[in-house]
Scaffold this motif. Sequence first.
Motif, mmCIF file in Angstrom:
data_model
loop_
_atom_site.group_PDB
_atom_site.id
_atom_site.type_symbol
_atom_site.label_atom_id
_atom_site.label_comp_id
_atom_site.label_asym_id
_atom_site.label_seq_id
_atom_site.Cartn_x
_atom_site.Cartn_y
_atom_site.Cartn_z
ATOM 1 N N GLN A 1 60.284 67.506 150.658
ATOM 2 C CA GLN A 1 58.075 67.584 150.938
ATOM 3 C C GLN A 1 57.662 68.581 151.179
ATOM 4 O OE1 GLN A 1 58.183 63.526 153.073
ATOM 5 N NE2 GLN A 1 57.584 62.672 151.308
ATOM 6 N N SER A 2 56.751 68.940 150.526
ATOM 7 C CA SER A 2 55.742 70.201 151.389
ATOM 8 C C SER A 2 55.008 70.187 152.045
ATOM 9 C CB SER A 2 55.987 71.282 150.277
ATOM 10 O OG SER A 2 54.651 70.838 149.282
ATOM 11 N N SER B 1 53.710 67.721 147.558
ATOM 12 C CA SER B 1 54.472 67.783 145.790
ATOM 13 C C SER B 1 55.217 67.371 146.993
ATOM 14 C CB SER B 1 54.235 68.951 145.727
ATOM 15 O OG SER B 1 54.677 70.313 146.363
ATOM 16 N N VAL B 2 56.640 67.476 146.116
ATOM 17 C CA VAL B 2 57.983 66.930 146.340
ATOM 18 C C VAL B 2 59.053 67.538 145.312
ATOM 19 C CG1 VAL B 2 58.353 64.593 144.942
ATOM 20 C CG2 VAL B 2 60.034 64.754 146.859
ATOM 21 N N GLY C 1 59.940 60.207 145.960
ATOM 22 C CA GLY C 1 59.199 61.373 147.597
ATOM 23 C C GLY C 1 58.155 61.035 148.190
ATOM 24 N N GLY C 2 57.581 59.682 148.244
ATOM 25 C CA GLY C 2 56.166 59.647 148.817
ATOM 26 C C GLY C 2 55.269 59.857 147.861
#
Length: 227
Positions: A102-103, A107-108, A183-184
């Motif tokens: 994750q950033s 974004s993932v 990824g969230g």
Amino acid sequence: MFYVLMGLIVTAAAVLMFNHEAGEVFGLPIEQVAAVTVLSSWLIYLAAGRFRSLGSMAQSLKQLAVWVLIGFGLVLAYSFKDDAKMLVGRVAGELVPGMGIQSNSGSVTFPRSGNGHFMVLAKVNGREVPMLVDTGATSVVLSYEDAQAAGLNPEGLQFSTPVSTANGRTKAARLMLNSVDVGGIHRGRVPAMVSQPGALRESLLGMSYLEKLGSWSVSNDRLTLQP
């Protein structure tokens, strides 16, 4: 006194960790609470009479230096909590297949697995399901077994939709998933299909989820999903 001060530091650290996203504790900015905690610890230490005799001055200064370092470490750890969280996430994403990196932008990114495909650990209706990313699939497709693991009841579905899989032609049942989280990145009401028992070895993350994203791209053996 040592245990009292240590208890104060540990309690403060726990409160800061569990409330950092809220940005405040008891109506006060969380940074102010951290500073007051550290200063209070020092004041309690000084008020305990550690400087009563000249003979204990050197030892007291050493102990005070330790508390200063503990307080500094607490504030430093809190200040860099987001960077530490991102670093841990990057390491986990590289080591755990399907975990994702994750950033700060939301974004993932998923690295390409050893078999040349992109694998993700998705949450289907809150249940974890490993999935193969397949941009050629028009829909999310769950294997019969993964559908059961996700809390669905595939026995009551109607398998009437023809589909093509790596194992050949079969039939699947259509349904609507309450949620899919990768990824969230959470998306609700995702059209999906469930394959017949034994027809699909791996569930597929298809376009019915991907088209709900802001964008997705593949570059340098990395799949990036934008919310």
